[in-house]
Design an enzyme around this catalytic site. Structure first.
Site, PDB file in Angstrom:
ATOM      1  N   GLU A   1       5.182   3.001   0.960  1.00 25.64           N
ATOM      2  CA  GLU A   1       6.556   2.807   1.410  1.00 25.64           C
ATOM      3  C   GLU A   1       7.133   4.152   1.791  1.00 25.64           C
ATOM      4  OE1 GLU A   1      10.763   0.825  -0.154  1.00 25.64           O
ATOM      5  OE2 GLU A   1       8.940   0.738  -1.382  1.00 25.64           O
ATOM      6  N   GLY A   2       7.816   4.199   2.935  1.00 26.15           N
ATOM      7  CA  GLY A   2       8.435   5.428   3.403  1.00 26.15           C
ATOM      8  C   GLY A   2       9.932   5.275   3.524  1.00 26.15           C
TER       9      GLY A   2
ATOM     10  N   LEU B   1       0.816  -1.216   0.000  1.00 34.45           N
ATOM     11  CA  LEU B   1       0.000   0.000   0.000  1.00 34.45           C
ATOM     12  C   LEU B   1       0.846   1.261   0.000  1.00 34.45           C
ATOM     13  CD1 LEU B   1      -2.679  -1.075   2.623  1.00 34.45           C
ATOM     14  CD2 LEU B   1      -2.823  -1.212   0.137  1.00 34.45           C
TER      15      LEU B   1
ATOM     16  N   PHE C   1      11.760   4.492   6.105  1.00 36.99           N
ATOM     17  CA  PHE C   1      12.251   3.341   6.869  1.00 36.99           C
ATOM     18  C   PHE C   1      11.164   2.309   7.129  1.00 36.99           C
ATOM     19  CE2 PHE C   1      10.948   6.668   9.794  1.00 36.99           C
ATOM     20  CZ  PHE C   1      10.088   6.009  10.658  1.00 36.99           C
TER      21      PHE C   1
ATOM     22  N   ASP D   1       1.589  17.625  11.117  1.00 41.33           N
ATOM     23  CA  ASP D   1       1.723  17.328   9.686  1.00 41.33           C
ATOM     24  C   ASP D   1       0.347  17.131   9.072  1.00 41.33           C
ATOM     25  OD1 ASP D   1       2.875  16.868   7.267  1.00 41.33           O
ATOM     26  OD2 ASP D   1       3.553  14.838   7.708  1.00 41.33           O
TER      27      ASP D   1
END
Length: 854
Positions: free
Chosen positions: A559-560, A557, A562, A689
């Site tokens: 990916e960042g 779904l 880390f 954020d």
């Protein structure tokens, strides 16, 4: 004979007189007016200038200039030469009106120019600045600006054309003039350049945009507008002022100033190779490119007599080369490109690429030469080969030294491979924090600041996450963890499996008591395979979910930096007896201690937040018998930014777009997010954020606040002590300048989020570099009004963007405002039908913080 001689002498005398007269006529001075302004006000400084010029063929002679007012001498000046300039200055009074004369003469003649000056009394009334109709008490004999005038600023790239409208309400009986001025934003219009002056014949009525405001103005008033077509230059910033005044000064003037920001990063330029050398008979592609949108480009072959030093470029004798297209020539949107086949010597010469819209050009020197097999050896000097050989030798020597160094380093490091066992400690400093995350306290959700939310006088403090090493071992024996790292990948895999099996024997069951903790591991393998870190995480019986009941699919779904998010299926999770789809967050293989710290802190904050329909819900954790897994509810429609962009023609890739978002639907989305933020504020949480990319769209199109990677639990405010990558275009001024975060800084971000929703996913401050955002915000610059937002919604955005945090509304007030707006919007009740048709829009989304700012 004597008679003929007499006639010749008379003829010579006559020719001498004619020559003398023509010389005098040629050498008498000519005068030019420099200033043409004739109407002045008292106390202004009048400046009159005239310039005298004598033909260059004449000898330098004495020039005299005199100034007169109504035939009375004011001053004089004497110079010897061919040119003279004289300026007359005076601070004006009413009796300074009259006829001013500049008179100049030399021995060959004289000239004069006249200035008929009119001086009137200085204005003794005030010029209203930005006097906007706001629904308060109005006076009959006053000019009011249209309410939407306060929403108009422009940020563009150079050479963009802007059409500005100055809209206002005026008494019907008044004859008006609208003047447009361009000036620096640091000065006013008095010293500005007059662009255009509209008389009453060029001012038009504007009934359509004023219809909803007619009830607020006197019956004898009319809605008018004057417009200006303005082309932005490459200057970074300029201001345009429209000044509205009556012909007889019977009412006060009114003015409004527009700010035009030009993105300096988009200054126009041309790319055209300065020189090229090609072989005879080969093919050559000549290409000229620019960053100007939709350009008209020309390529000329210059005439040999062309002089580049001449300030005026003449191309009349040059050949327009870009028209010589053959089948292989092409012209793209931002380039002119010509393929020349079988080059011959006739193509040698200079070529010029120019941009039709701007005075930009670049010149290329093209040389066609005869090539042979030994051309390179014959034409290149020996010194070039020596220099190249020297640098090649240096590079080879450096590579040899580097290889020896790596071999030595590997030999040393092979004796230093070890494993590190670490424990993750969660310390609760606040005695009430555990009761918060266990949900045993009741909280108010209609107020914001934490001091009024706490169940007692003790401050609510977030947990402290610590990572400490337990043992450092160089051997792997007798149940201890640690072993010299094998050198092959097969041995590494075997070692990893051995560690897993050894650790399985040390599993402790997660106790049911509040104080019962047992530790388990997580495995980190560095990218260089030089050491392993074994992490042990605290076990929380309330949130622990059996790993065997969780199945992770191959559908990624997001990916960042880390972490990764996969879709999963969980059995018997929460109060659900049937298997459900969930989102599973996990760490990547190459994470660090800092990544583990942030991941665990986000997990603890999600425990603290609890449950709310408009906040993404934590369902469970897998901390035992394997890697750390965080299970959250699945939002099948992805993030809100991509969801609304699917209805925006600028971003949508779908060939079929069903329906449109109505104002009621967008307001409903905004209301749900405001309710979620009200709840977070009641839990002493500052998100930090808040943006459309961090709002997820649930199964029934409910909005869910997510991504708590930057979130903090605070007691009134949180001050960030370190720097890092931050979403600056969404951040409040005090957060950017002072690193101070409160619920009111989240309100600022909510205003930007509203703007994203009503622009269907546009990026805020799109033409502005992130590092320039702070200065522009301090100057009062705001995002323009979205097309889909009505006046009330945009006013709410502007209220959220107040520079002083005290002047911003809290989230409870925002909820009340949005409920009131939704009740007044008259939309067709087809929201549920529209949503049911959007099932095809299920989009993939990143559940983690994005890798870069938009």
């Amino acid at each position: 004979m004597s008679g003929l001689f007499f006639l010749l002498s008379e003829l010579l005398i006559l020719l001498g007189k004619i020559n003398s007269v023509s010389k005098k006529s040629l050498c008498h001075p000519e005068l030019f007016k420099i200033d043409n302004k004739l109407n002045w006000r008292t106390s202004e400084e009048m400046v009159l200038t005239c310039k005298a010029v004598v033909n260059e063929k004449c000898k330098k002679s004495k020039l005299q200039m005199r100034w007169y007012k109504d035939n009375e001498l004011l001053g004089k000046k004497i110079e010897r030469g061919l040119k003279m300039k004289y300026r007359y200055r005076k601070k004006l009074k009413l009796n300074d009106s009259g006829n001013y004369t500049c008179f100049v003469f030399n021995k060959n003649g004289n000239s004069s120019v006249f200035f008929l000056i009119n001086v009137t009394e200085k204005e003794n009334f005030h010029v209203n600045e930005n006097k906007i109709l706001d629904g308060s008490e109005i006076s009959n004999n006053t000019l009011y600006l249209h309410p939407e005038m306060g929403m108009e600023n422009y940020h563009v790239i150079p050479n963009d054309e802007i059409v500005m409208q100055c809209r206002f309400f005026s008494p019907i009986s008044i004859n008006l003039t609208v003047s447009w001025y361009q000036h620096s934003c640091d000065s006013n219009y008095h010293n500005a350049q007059l662009l255009v002056k509209d008389s009453k014949f060029n001012i038009s009525s504007n009934k359509e945009s004023c219809q909803s405001y007619l009830s607020h103005i006197p019956l004898d008033s009319i809605c008018l507008y004057s417009w200006l077509r303005f082309i932005a230059t490459s200057d970074d910033q300029s201001c345009i002022t429209c000044l509205i005044e009556s012909d007889n000064n019977s009412i006060e003037k009114t003015k409004f100033t527009f700010t035009v920001l030009v993105d300096a990063g988009h200054r126009p330029h041309l790319t055209f190779a300065p020189s090229s050398t090609v072989c005879q008979g080969s093919n050559f592609t000549m290409k000229c490119e620019t960053n100007v949108p939709r350009p008209i480009l020309y390529i000329y072959k210059l005439d040999p007599s062309f002089n580049i030093e001449n300030p005026i470029i003449h191309l009349s004798n040059s050949t327009l080369f870009v028209n010589n297209y053959n089948e292989d020539s092409k012209r793209s949107s931002q380039s002119a490109e010509v393929l020349i086949k079988s080059m011959d010597f006739n193509y040698s010469g200079r070529y010029l690429c120019s941009l039709a819209e701007l005075p930009l050009f670049e010149i290329m020197h093209l040389s066609v030469i005869k090539c042979s097999n030994n051309f390179f050896m014959n034409s290149v000097p020996l010194s070039i080969f020596l220099v190249i050989g020297f640098f090649v030798a240096i590079i080879l020597l450096s590579l040899i030294i580097y290889c020896f160094f790596l071999q030595y380093k590997n030999a040393v490091d092979s004796r230093k491979h070890f494993s590190i066992r670490k424990t993750v400690i969660v310390e609760y400093e606040s005695p009430i924090y555990k009761s918060f995350i266990n949900g045993t306290k009741n909280f108010k959700t209609d107020v914001l600041h934490t001091n009024s939310l706490l169940p007692d006088s003790n401050p609510l403090l977030p947990p402290i996450i610590k990572i400490k090493p337990i043992k450092r071992l160089s051997q792997f024996r007798d149940g201890n963890y640690g072993e010299q790292l094998p050198s092959t990948s097969t041995d590494r895999t075997r070692l990893e499996s051995t560690r897993h099996s050894q650790l399985e024997n040390e599993v402790f069951e997660c106790g049911s008591g509040n104080n019962s903790l047992s530790l388990k591991y997580g495995l980190r393998k560095s990218s260089s395979f030089e050491f392993f870190s074994l992490y042990e995480f605290p076990c929380d019986a309330k949130w622990e979910f059996p790993r065997e009941k969780l199945k992770i699919t191959n559908k990624k779904l997001g990916e960042g930096a880390f972490g990764m998010v996969y879709e999963g299926i969980a059995n018997d999770i929460g109060n659900r007896s049937n298997p459900i789809k969930v989102a599973v967050k996990m760490m990547r293989d190459d994470f660090s201690d800092s990544n583990v710290h942030d991941f665990v802190k986000e997990m603890e904050i999600m425990k603290h937040i609890g449950r709310h329909p408009n906040v993404i819900q934590l369902l469970g954790l897998c901390t035992q018998k394997g890697p750390l897994r965080v299970i959250v509810e699945l939002a099948p429609y992805g993030n809100l930014r991509d969801f609304v962009r699917a209805k925006n023609k600028k971003y949508s890739k779908s060939k079929k777009i069903i329906g449109n978002f109505t104002s009621s639907i967008l307001c409903t989305y905004s209301l749900q997010i405001a309710r979620g933020m009200t709840y977070l504020a009641s839990r002493s949480v500052v998100h930090r954020d808040l943006s459309a990319r961090n709002i997820l769209v649930g199964e029934h199109f409910e909005m869910k606040i997510a991504d708590f990677g930057l979130t903090r639990i605070v007691d009134y405010y949180y001050r960030k002590k370190t720097d890092g990558i931050l979403p600056v275009k969404w951040m409040a001024p005090e957060a950017l300048l002072e690193k101070k975060y409160t619920t009111k800084s989240d309100v600022w971000s909510y205003g930007i989020l509203l703007w994203e929703i009503f622009t269907l996913g546009d990026s805020p401050y799109s033409a502005i570099l992130p590092e320039k955002v702070v200065d522009l915000i301090r100057k009062g610059f705001q995002n323009p009004k979205p097309e889909l937002a009505n006046f009330e919604i945009y006013r709410l955005m502007q209220h959220c963007w107040s520079l002083s945090s005290e002047n911003r509304p809290n989230f409870f007030e925002i909820v009340e405002i949005l409920i009131d707006i939704i009740q007044r919007i008259d939309d067709e009740p087809e929201e549920n039908i529209y949503h049911s048709e959007l099932n095809y829009l299920k989009m993939e989304s990143d559940y983690l913080e994005p890798k870069c700012l938009v």
